[in-house]
Design a protein around this motif. Structure first.
Motif, PDB file in Angstrom:
ATOM      1  N   GLY A   1       0.807  -1.207   0.000  1.00 45.49           N
ATOM      2  CA  GLY A   1       0.000   0.000   0.000  1.00 45.49           C
ATOM      3  C   GLY A   1       0.838   1.254   0.000  1.00 45.49           C
ATOM      4  O   GLY A   1       0.504   2.244  -0.669  1.00 45.49           O
ATOM      5  N   ILE A   2       1.940   1.248   0.759  1.00 46.77           N
ATOM      6  CA  ILE A   2       2.833   2.406   0.804  1.00 46.77           C
ATOM      7  C   ILE A   2       3.558   2.576  -0.526  1.00 46.77           C
ATOM      8  O   ILE A   2       3.647   3.678  -1.079  1.00 46.77           O
ATOM      9  N   LEU A   3       4.068   1.481  -1.065  1.00 48.08           N
ATOM     10  CA  LEU A   3       4.821   1.550  -2.319  1.00 48.08           C
ATOM     11  C   LEU A   3       3.936   1.969  -3.487  1.00 48.08           C
ATOM     12  O   LEU A   3       4.379   2.691  -4.385  1.00 48.08           O
ATOM     13  N   ALA A   4       2.669   1.540  -3.474  1.00 49.67           N
ATOM     14  CA  ALA A   4       1.784   1.826  -4.600  1.00 49.67           C
ATOM     15  C   ALA A   4       1.514   3.312  -4.759  1.00 49.67           C
ATOM     16  O   ALA A   4       1.274   3.786  -5.879  1.00 49.67           O
ATOM     17  N   LEU A   5       1.559   4.072  -3.661  1.00 48.58           N
ATOM     18  CA  LEU A   5       1.232   5.496  -3.720  1.00 48.58           C
ATOM     19  C   LEU A   5       2.461   6.387  -3.560  1.00 48.58           C
ATOM     20  O   LEU A   5       2.332   7.573  -3.263  1.00 48.58           O
ATOM     21  N   SER A   6       3.644   5.838  -3.770  1.00 49.08           N
ATOM     22  CA  SER A   6       4.854   6.650  -3.642  1.00 49.08           C
ATOM     23  C   SER A   6       4.955   7.628  -4.809  1.00 49.08           C
ATOM     24  O   SER A   6       4.465   7.352  -5.911  1.00 49.08           O
ATOM     25  N   PRO A   7       5.556   8.797  -4.598  1.00 50.23           N
ATOM     26  CA  PRO A   7       5.667   9.808  -5.667  1.00 50.23           C
ATOM     27  C   PRO A   7       6.453   9.296  -6.865  1.00 50.23           C
ATOM     28  O   PRO A   7       7.211   8.323  -6.777  1.00 50.23           O
ATOM     29  N   GLY A   8       6.303  10.005  -7.983  1.00 45.60           N
ATOM     30  CA  GLY A   8       6.931   9.573  -9.222  1.00 45.60           C
ATOM     31  C   GLY A   8       8.388   9.971  -9.355  1.00 45.60           C
ATOM     32  O   GLY A   8       9.203   9.211  -9.876  1.00 45.60           O
TER      33      GLY A   8
END
Length: 215
Positions: free
Chosen positions: A80-87
């Motif tokens: 969940g954390i990795l999926a929403l990390s900035p680009g």
């Protein structure tokens, strides 16, 4: 206190511990909404991951999916954390240092619920208390303390690899799951996180270092 109440209290405590540690690790205010959404997605990933591991039992009793405290596997939570990390790389590095860095202490609080509800049992006991949750709590707190000393770029890789290693170490002493053997061994998932952390660390180590100004 019932098992469900203990789980809900532990999950709520884990959420607020993650928020606290995120801010203490320098998490940026403008990324706060992203982090809260990431925690929500981490909780959903943990619940759905648990359901996937025990798919046959869940299909026989599908209503269990409506109760997020009925079962969860923290091995899926970092997704969940990795999926929403900035680009962008710089923003992602700062975000993951605080966001992933908050997980060990949050997971340690969640493990208190295991002690209270009697789940995730092991084959070892200390003074009549299940040693597996106690050992994992101690290991998670040690991991959190260690990663606080690392440069930001290394916090994410170290956290994921350390998390996977702790699960591999504890898996040997875990009692058989009450729902039977999962579709995928937790040891495989632990190895997966070690590999992901190692790959992230390798990418960090290969970055070109700034040239020294000798003028």
């Amino acid at each position: 206190m019932g098992a469900n109440a203990a789980r809900w209290i532990a999950l709520g405590g884990a959420f607020w511990m993650a928020i606290f540690v995120y801010l203490r690790r320098g998490g940026e205010a403008e990324s706060g909404t992203r982090f809260v959404a990431g925690l929500a997605l981490a909780g959903a990933s943990a619940h759905l991951g648990w359901a996937l591991l025990h798919l046959q039992d869940v299909m026989a009793h599908p209503r269990v999916l409506l109760n997020p405290a009925a079962g969860h596997s923290v091995l899926f939570a970092p997704l969940g954390i990795l999926a929403l990390s900035p680009g962008t790389r710089a923003a992602r590095e700062r975000y993951l240092a605080a966001a992933l860095g908050s997980l060990p202490e949050a997971f340690a609080v969640a493990r208190l619920g295991c002690l209270a509800s009697g789940c995730c049992q092991g084959t070892l006991a200390v003074f009549g208390i299940d040693a597996i949750p106690l050992g994992e709590i101690a290991g998670l707190l040690a991991l959190a303390r260690w990663t606080r000393r690392l440069p930001a770029a290394w916090v994410g890789p170290a956290t994921l690899s350390g998390f996977g290693t702790l699960r591999l170490l504890s898996e040997t002493f875990r009692a058989p799951a009450p729902l039977g053997e999962p579709l995928l061994s937790p040891s495989v998932l632990g190895i997966g996180w070690v590999a992901v952390g190692a790959a992230m660390g390798l990418a960090v180590s290969r970055r070109p270092r700034p040239a020294l100004d000798l003028s």
